[in-house]
Design a protein around this motif. Structure first.
Motif, mmCIF file in Angstrom:
data_model
loop_
_atom_site.group_PDB
_atom_site.id
_atom_site.type_symbol
_atom_site.label_atom_id
_atom_site.label_comp_id
_atom_site.label_asym_id
_atom_site.label_seq_id
_atom_site.Cartn_x
_atom_site.Cartn_y
_atom_site.Cartn_z
ATOM 1 N N PHE A 112 0.829 -1.207 0.000
ATOM 2 C CA PHE A 112 0.000 0.000 0.000
ATOM 3 C C PHE A 112 0.865 1.260 0.000
ATOM 4 C CE2 PHE A 112 -1.822 3.365 2.693
ATOM 5 C CZ PHE A 112 -2.885 3.743 1.892
ATOM 6 N N VAL A 113 1.891 1.285 0.833
ATOM 7 C CA VAL A 113 2.757 2.468 0.918
ATOM 8 C C VAL A 113 3.503 2.687 -0.397
ATOM 9 C CG1 VAL A 113 4.825 3.410 2.030
ATOM 10 C CG2 VAL A 113 3.007 2.412 3.420
ATOM 11 N N VAL A 114 3.990 1.613 -1.018
ATOM 12 C CA VAL A 114 4.689 1.740 -2.310
ATOM 13 C C VAL A 114 3.740 2.313 -3.365
ATOM 14 C CG1 VAL A 114 5.757 0.451 -4.191
ATOM 15 C CG2 VAL A 114 6.377 -0.066 -1.829
ATOM 16 N N ALA A 115 2.524 1.779 -3.425
ATOM 17 C CA ALA A 115 1.534 2.298 -4.381
ATOM 18 C C ALA A 115 1.204 3.760 -4.082
ATOM 19 C CB ALA A 115 0.273 1.444 -4.337
ATOM 20 N N LEU A 116 1.105 4.089 -2.822
ATOM 21 C CA LEU A 116 0.807 5.466 -2.431
ATOM 22 C C LEU A 116 1.900 6.415 -2.915
ATOM 23 C CD1 LEU A 116 -1.215 7.187 -0.700
ATOM 24 C CD2 LEU A 116 0.404 6.881 1.193
ATOM 25 N N ILE A 117 3.158 6.017 -2.736
ATOM 26 C CA ILE A 117 4.279 6.855 -3.160
ATOM 27 C C ILE A 117 4.289 7.026 -4.674
ATOM 28 C CG2 ILE A 117 6.798 6.937 -3.316
ATOM 29 C CD1 ILE A 117 6.863 5.590 -0.547
ATOM 30 N N ILE A 118 4.065 5.930 -5.390
ATOM 31 C CA ILE A 118 4.146 5.977 -6.851
ATOM 32 C C ILE A 118 3.017 6.809 -7.449
ATOM 33 C CG2 ILE A 118 3.989 4.573 -8.949
ATOM 34 C CD1 ILE A 118 5.404 2.329 -7.406
ATOM 35 N N PHE A 119 1.811 6.631 -6.931
ATOM 36 C CA PHE A 119 0.636 7.256 -7.544
ATOM 37 C C PHE A 119 0.196 8.533 -6.831
ATOM 38 C CE2 PHE A 119 0.254 2.693 -8.624
ATOM 39 C CZ PHE A 119 0.324 2.805 -10.003
ATOM 40 N N TRP A 120 1.018 9.042 -5.941
ATOM 41 C CA TRP A 120 0.650 10.257 -5.218
ATOM 42 C C TRP A 120 0.469 11.450 -6.163
ATOM 43 C CZ3 TRP A 120 -0.996 11.156 -0.429
ATOM 44 C CH2 TRP A 120 -0.977 12.471 0.048
ATOM 45 N N SER A 121 1.172 11.430 -7.278
ATOM 46 C CA SER A 121 1.087 12.548 -8.218
ATOM 47 C C SER A 121 -0.318 12.721 -8.799
ATOM 48 C CB SER A 121 2.075 12.341 -9.373
ATOM 49 O OG SER A 121 3.395 12.375 -8.903
ATOM 50 N N ILE A 122 -1.092 11.645 -8.812
ATOM 51 C CA ILE A 122 -2.415 11.730 -9.441
ATOM 52 C C ILE A 122 -3.342 12.670 -8.668
ATOM 53 C CG2 ILE A 122 -4.481 10.416 -10.084
ATOM 54 C CD1 ILE A 122 -2.645 8.044 -10.688
ATOM 55 N N PRO A 123 -3.582 12.461 -7.366
ATOM 56 C CA PRO A 123 -4.446 13.425 -6.670
ATOM 57 C C PRO A 123 -3.851 14.826 -6.614
ATOM 58 C CG PRO A 123 -3.447 11.897 -5.109
ATOM 59 C CD PRO A 123 -3.169 11.362 -6.471
ATOM 60 N N VAL A 124 -2.513 14.929 -6.542
ATOM 61 C CA VAL A 124 -1.881 16.250 -6.538
ATOM 62 C C VAL A 124 -2.132 16.956 -7.867
ATOM 63 C CG1 VAL A 124 0.328 17.478 -6.451
ATOM 64 C CG2 VAL A 124 -0.138 15.631 -4.840
ATOM 65 N N ALA A 125 -2.006 16.221 -8.974
ATOM 66 C CA ALA A 125 -2.223 16.815 -10.291
ATOM 67 C C ALA A 125 -3.686 17.244 -10.471
ATOM 68 C CB ALA A 125 -1.833 15.826 -11.385
ATOM 69 N N VAL A 126 -4.599 16.443 -9.938
ATOM 70 C CA VAL A 126 -6.019 16.797 -10.028
ATOM 71 C C VAL A 126 -6.293 18.094 -9.278
ATOM 72 C CG1 VAL A 126 -8.345 16.102 -9.321
ATOM 73 C CG2 VAL A 126 -6.792 14.428 -10.340
ATOM 74 N N ILE A 127 -5.718 18.213 -8.071
ATOM 75 C CA ILE A 127 -5.900 19.444 -7.287
ATOM 76 C C ILE A 127 -5.249 20.626 -7.993
ATOM 77 C CG2 ILE A 127 -5.272 20.575 -5.118
ATOM 78 C CD1 ILE A 127 -5.569 17.831 -3.763
ATOM 79 N N ALA A 128 -4.051 20.402 -8.551
ATOM 80 C CA ALA A 128 -3.354 21.493 -9.232
ATOM 81 C C ALA A 128 -4.112 21.969 -10.459
ATOM 82 C CB ALA A 128 -1.950 21.037 -9.620
ATOM 83 N N SER A 129 -4.826 21.049 -11.113
ATOM 84 C CA SER A 129 -5.546 21.426 -12.332
ATOM 85 C C SER A 129 -6.675 22.409 -12.046
ATOM 86 C CB SER A 129 -6.108 20.173 -13.024
ATOM 87 O OG SER A 129 -7.095 19.554 -12.202
ATOM 88 N N ILE A 130 -7.150 22.449 -10.796
ATOM 89 C CA ILE A 130 -8.234 23.382 -10.461
ATOM 90 C C ILE A 130 -7.765 24.821 -10.627
ATOM 91 C CG2 ILE A 130 -9.777 24.144 -8.598
ATOM 92 C CD1 ILE A 130 -9.657 21.327 -7.469
ATOM 93 N N SER A 131 -6.477 25.053 -10.410
ATOM 94 C CA SER A 131 -5.970 26.423 -10.524
ATOM 95 C C SER A 131 -6.019 26.929 -11.966
ATOM 96 C CB SER A 131 -4.533 26.496 -9.988
ATOM 97 O OG SER A 131 -3.684 25.663 -10.754
#
Length: 894
Positions: free
Chosen positions: A424-443
């Motif tokens: 779970f932690v490995v997957a979290l580290i690898i795919f963390w960019s996805i929710p960050v990118a979604v939040i960043a796209s709101i700007s």
């Protein structure tokens, strides 16, 4: 901790904003030869510098006005004298001299080993970066500046400017050998320093006299061995006491309910007293007659609540509903007394059964041995003949740190938990960019609507609301996301089966470092280099290697500002701690309605979560290492930024924070090992950059040299771990002999003859403890073990000049921990088994209401009104300066 989360948030938000702006700029890559790196860095640093100056000035002002928030360790009554820091002058600037005159070892002796080693990590990071400047700048600046690549400003000084002769890469390879070799030497040197310091610390009277030092936790114990007789027979005659962990689910529920009702009663009693006192003050203000004396109304024949009834009506007494919203209203004080009369005997009975062993056993045991040496012998032994049984073993665990629910885990369950949580932690580290990118796209709402037309309704919002959605909302969401990460990682570590809070911090340190390296460093750097070249690569795919070789060095420009921005902006916020200051006063006024709550808020110092603190600054050091030979200017900015962090945390550890979790320094070698990640990434980057040009004359030689260095680093890493790993975990038997020899010298012996018999050693050691207890820090140590060397010799020979005999002179020597028999007997029982009925604490009033409540409630549960009173404004007041009210309990150093 809030400040650290703020630091991480700022890191992530700046990286996201930077990636977003670059990926949306269609002109990036079209003019590679031009650069605005200097103006970008300056325009970033100037406002941050102004921000830092304002906040630092605010810190200087607030520091003298709010001593509880900015220097509580100098006076707080809940701290022992040996834990306090010396008071500094209260002026704006006259405290700097006294602050810097305090050695870092003061943190070691008065705070924690972890805190001391954290400061040392920051300090060696600064030193290593400075040495890196001395190695790389004289060589690489001229080589890069005359490389013929046509770059300008700061880009001129990077490896990306070398295009006219790839023989120049030999300079980069040579500097890599020198600097990376120095980093490996520093890792080795600090590992030796840590081993000797930790051994000296664990053998010191301050630690070796603790119960945890001679207690071993065995997990996954087979049912056949959950028997004290069998355990004693297997573990030998040195076993002193055994605590078999039992199932306390029912008891925990009862204790929780008892304490909950007790606190409800305390709050109700306090509310009643304040209501009655407010009515009395109002009556006296109107000139009403005073009532009979306090003694007359609390006599043996006085009815319960009669004193309060003189001032308030029965319906004004504190009440509550038995069920939310729909339950019947009942008098809180009467109900609580009745409940406690039933709960307290039940709890006492169950506690007695668990102490007597009349309970269901789980599969873990705590075993106390006669001495530290015996405990280490058991800890280092292979205890059971079957795989994963009676393992893993732990020593040095304090009872307050134990995660009791994890002591029921079976060996096969632990394996499954570790596999699941790690995945779970490995997957979290690898795919963390996805929710960050979604939040960043709101700007960038216009681009988002272009891809998702159904969001077009957002354009119809008023401009003010749209500005909040595109500006404030992404920041808030990103803040929440980043604040959740440490919580999720700690929860994963607990679910993975770690039996103590210190073990959780060590697990989180690894996972959070992985996140920092992957998301904060690699994704940002590689994503920046790729996005800066994407348009040119689309037009000319064959140029991909050349462009990446140019753009990866250019990505270093961000870190030039990043290091100082972190050092100035975040450190100033860290020192001020404005959010914590506001919360302390605002929440204190809103929520602290009883003396107990006021006391707890006053004495509770902020802790440091080492598992999320170390990785942030280890990663900053890793970034500096990676860019050392690619863009050496980064080293200077890194040194400056890391020194600012050193200054801020030095102040926080000396005067503000407390050590709630103690890993006995084990976070430090993990951080040192993680620096090898920086070496591997740096060497792989150079191998890749050299390989891109391998087909051109001059580049193949540096490529071969870097491959050799990469292989050497891996071999050295493996060899170093094989040599020092046992010493990191265990105390060697030879330390007993060495300690006896040194003790003999300190006691006046001339030859340092060893005392071979165990009883003689114990008597000798106890005598030295007595001498140290009454002597000064420098007394009774004997002569220095080595002649004072020059700086270079001392630096190059840590095995000689930071050996055990030297390090034991640094550790606490004047504190010996002793225990009351009851505390020692119950030490490793579950808290539910040894939890005592709480003492209620209410404020005294002039009308005598508190005295009558003490008299009535005291028949059910212990209660006192000493140490707190209601003033003329009907506000609760207690002796904060003394800091030891009736509910104060001395901290037990297990």
């Amino acid at each position: 901790m809030a400040s650290l989360m703020h630091a991480t948030l700022k890191e992530a938000s700046k990286l996201v904003a930077r990636q977003a702006s670059q990926s949306n700029d269609l002109n990036i890559g079209s003019a590679q030869k031009s650069s605005n790196s200097v103006s970008t860095v300056v325009s970033t640093l100037v406002p941050v510098l102004l921000f830092a100056l304002v906040w630092f000035a605010l810190f200087l002002i607030l520091r003298s006005k709010f001593p509880r928030n900015y220097r509580p360790r100098t006076f707080l009554g809940s701290l022992r004298q040996n834990e306090r820091s010396p008071s500094l002058p209260t002026g704006l600037f006259n405290w700097f001299g006294a602050f810097f005159s305090l050695p870092d070892t003061y943190v070691l002796n008065h705070h924690s080993l972890d805190g001391f080693l954290f400061l040392r990590l920051l300090k060696i990071s600064v030193v290593t970066c400075f040495v890196g400047c001395l190695i790389t700048w004289p060589i690489l600046f001229p080589v890069n500046a005359t490389g013929g690549g046509g770059q300008t400003q700061f880009d001129l000084l990077t490896m990306g400017n070398v295009t006219n002769s790839y023989y120049r890469y030999f300079a980069h390879a040579g500097c890599a050998y020198l600097f990376f070799g120095f980093v490996m030497f520093m890792i080795t040197r600090e590992s030796i320093f840590f081993i000797n310091l930790r051994q000296a610390y664990l053998m010191s009277p301050y630690y070796s006299s603790r119960l945890s030092s001679r207690t071993v936790l065995f997990t996954s114990v087979p049912a056949d061995y959950m028997n004290e007789t069998k355990l004693r027979r297997m573990l030998g005659s040195s076993v002193r006491r055994i605590w078999i962990v039992s199932d306390v689910k029912d008891l925990e529920d009862l204790v929780e309910e008892r304490d909950k009702v007790a606190m409800k009663l305390e709050a109700a009693e306090t509310k009643l007293i304040k209501l009655a006192n407010a009515a009395r003050l109002k009556e006296e203000k109107k000139g009403g007659a005073r009532h009979d004396s306090e003694e007359a109304v609390i006599g043996p024949n006085a009815a319960s609540g009669s004193t309060a009834a003189r001032y308030i009506k029965p319906k004004q007494r504190p009440t509550h509903r038995l069920k939310p919203l729909i339950g019947k209203k009942t008098d809180t004080i009467d109900w609580s007394r009745n409940e406690l009369q039933k709960l307290i005997p039940k709890v006492d009975k169950l506690q007695a059964e668990h102490r007597a062993g009349d309970a269901k056993y789980l599969n873990s045991v705590f075993v106390e041995f006669e001495s530290l040496s015996d405990a280490q012998a058991a800890y280092q032994s292979l205890t059971h003949h079957q795989v994963l049984h009676m393992a893993p073993r732990y020593t040095g665990i304090s009872p307050e740190e134990v995660i009791w629910k994890n002591l029921r885990i079976k060996w096969w369950e632990r394996v499954i938990r570790v596999v699941v949580t790690t995945s779970f932690v490995v997957a979290l580290i690898i795919f963390w960019s996805i929710p960050v990118a979604v939040i960043a796209s709101i700007s960038n709402i216009n681009a988002l609507i272009g891809r998702l037309p159904w969001l077009d309704f957002l354009n119809k919002l008023p401009s003010a609301i749209l500005g909040v959605v595109t500006g404030l909302l992404p920041t808030i969401l990103l803040a929440a996301l980043m604040a959740l990460l440490p919580i999720v990682l700690r929860l994963s570590a607990k679910l993975g089966g770690d039996p103590s809070l210190s073990a959780v911090e060590l697990t989180v340190q690894n996972s959070y470092f992985g996140f920092q390296v992957v998301q904060v460093f690699l994704v940002a750097t590689l994503g920046s280099a790729a996005s800066a070249s994407v348009n040119t690569i689309i037009r000319d795919p064959t140029s991909v290697t050349t462009l990446l070789a140019t753009q990866i060095p250019k990505a270093s420009n961000f870190y030039l500002a990043y290091f100082v921005l972190q050092g100035l902006g975040v450190v100033s916020s860290l020192l001020v701690g404005l959010v914590g200051l506001i919360i302390f006063f605002v929440l204190g006024k809103l929520l602290d309605r009883t003396p107990r709550k006021m006391y707890k808020r006053w004495v509770q110092l902020s802790g440091v979560g080492w598992g999320t603190v170390f990785p942030i600054y280890t990663n900053l050091f890793v970034i500096a290492i990676c860019y050392a030979c690619i863009a050496p200017l980064v080293l200077a900015f890194a040194a400056i930024g890391l020194w600012f962090f050193y200054f801020a945390y030095r102040y926080k550890l000396l005067f503000v924070s407390n050590a709630n979790i103690d890993t006995k320094g084990l976070v430090y070698p993990r951080a040192l090992q993680q620096l090898f990640v920086g070496l591997y990434v740096a060497e792989l980057c150079l191998v890749g950059l050299f390989a891109i040009k391998a087909g051109t004359p001059g580049a193949i030689g540096p490529l071969i040299l870097m491959i050799i260095l990469l292989i050497f680093t891996a071999l050295y890493h493996v060899s170093l771990n094989a040599a020092i790993d046992p010493l990191m975990k265990y105390l060697p038997k030879s330390l007993d002999a060495e300690e006896r020899r040194l003790l003999d010298i300190e006691n006046g012996g001339e030859t340092g003859t060893l005392v071979d018999d165990e009883s003689g050693y114990k008597k000798e050691r106890q005598g030295v403890q007595d001498v140290r207890t009454h002597g000064a820090d420098t007394e009774g140590l004997g002569p220095a073990p080595h002649k004072k060397p020059n700086f270079l010799v001392k630096f190059l020979r840590p095995d000689v000049y930071t050996d055990y005999a030297t390090m034991r002179r640094l550790v606490p020597k004047d504190v010996v921990v002793q225990y009351e028999p009851e505390i020692e007997r119950d030490a490793y029982f579950n808290p539910a088994i040894k939890s005592q009925t709480p003492l209620l604490w209410i404020p005294r009033d002039a009308a005598g209401v508190s005295r009558q409540e003490v008299n009535d409630t005291g028949k059910v549960i212990p209660i006192t009104d000493e140490g707190a009173f209601l003033d003329e404004k009907n506000k609760i007041t207690w002796d904060a300066e003394g800091g030891r009210p009736p509910i104060w309990e001395p901290k037990v150093y297990y």
